[in-house]
Design an enzyme around this catalytic site. Structure first.
Site, PDB file in Angstrom:
ATOM      1  N   HIS A 102      -8.140  -8.983  12.493  1.00 46.44           N
ATOM      2  CA  HIS A 102      -7.874  -9.999  11.464  1.00 46.44           C
ATOM      3  C   HIS A 102      -8.292 -11.384  11.972  1.00 46.44           C
ATOM      4  O   HIS A 102      -8.910 -12.167  11.247  1.00 46.44           O
ATOM      5  CB  HIS A 102      -6.389 -10.041  11.109  1.00 46.44           C
ATOM      6  N   HIS A 158      -5.753  -4.197  15.952  1.00 38.56           N
ATOM      7  CA  HIS A 158      -5.760  -4.402  14.503  1.00 38.56           C
ATOM      8  C   HIS A 158      -5.592  -5.889  14.172  1.00 38.56           C
ATOM      9  O   HIS A 158      -6.354  -6.457  13.380  1.00 38.56           O
ATOM     10  CB  HIS A 158      -4.641  -3.576  13.859  1.00 38.56           C
ATOM     11  N   GLU A 159      -4.604  -6.521  14.765  1.00 40.11           N
ATOM     12  CA  GLU A 159      -4.352  -7.940  14.483  1.00 40.11           C
ATOM     13  C   GLU A 159      -5.469  -8.817  15.043  1.00 40.11           C
ATOM     14  O   GLU A 159      -5.822  -9.839  14.443  1.00 40.11           O
ATOM     15  CB  GLU A 159      -2.993  -8.366  15.034  1.00 40.11           C
ATOM     16  N   HIS A 165      16.190 -31.158   1.671  1.00 42.83           N
ATOM     17  CA  HIS A 165      16.915 -30.141   2.433  1.00 42.83           C
ATOM     18  C   HIS A 165      17.056 -30.487   3.913  1.00 42.83           C
ATOM     19  O   HIS A 165      17.892 -29.892   4.604  1.00 42.83           O
ATOM     20  CB  HIS A 165      16.241 -28.774   2.278  1.00 42.83           C
TER      21      HIS A 165
END
Length: 156
Positions: free
Chosen positions: A113, A109-110, A27
């Protein structure tokens, strides 16, 4: 008319890193770039675990579109990285305005993680954390680079 005919189903597994490398080479050929095709296809294959051939084609097409929108003469590495983000997370929602409190909440929040991924022994390596809203419901995301692994121990 036969009503009880059983049609066989053919399942095709998602390609491993070698397969993704080969698919990227196919590709990438028509794309105008000054990058070494073998080198960039290896890098992109590592960044796209779990991608199908159609996903890889979308990444290459999206990278070319991003380069064209930016009036670039050739596709660069950053265009491919932005294309991967778009295929994984969807279109960046520039019109979604979050309040400062909401942005802070999403950032915490992130960050959670990211911190958990750092300290957990068997977690996949963290690639990127973003608090830019994308897709239908994501206000942010943490992107990991999972290994092409098929067997897991109890601890994992």
């Amino acid at each position: 008319m036969y009503t009880n005919i059983v049609h066989p189903k053919i399942s095709i597994d998602k390609p491993d890193i070698k397969g993704r490398h080969s698919i990227f080479l196919v590709h990438l050929r028509p794309i105008k770039t000054e990058l070494d095709l073998d080198e960039i296809s290896k890098k992109l294959a590592m960044l796209t675990p779990g991608f199908t051939g159609a996903d890889i084609a979308n990444v290459c097409n999206e990278a070319a579109l991003i380069a064209a929108r930016n009036s670039c003469k050739s596709v660069q590495t950053t265009h491919f990285e932005q294309a991967i983000e778009r295929v994984i997370g969807g279109i960046e929602k520039k019109n979604m305005v979050l309040s400062p409190h909401e942005r802070t909440t999403v950032a915490y929040h992130e960050a959670g993680h990211a911190v958990c991924g750092w300290y957990l022994e068997h977690a996949d390596p963290l690639l990127k954390v973003s608090i830019i809203p994308r897709g239908s419901a994501a206000l942010g995301y943490a992107q990991y680079v999972p290994k092409d692994q098929y067997l897991y121990s109890v601890e994992q």
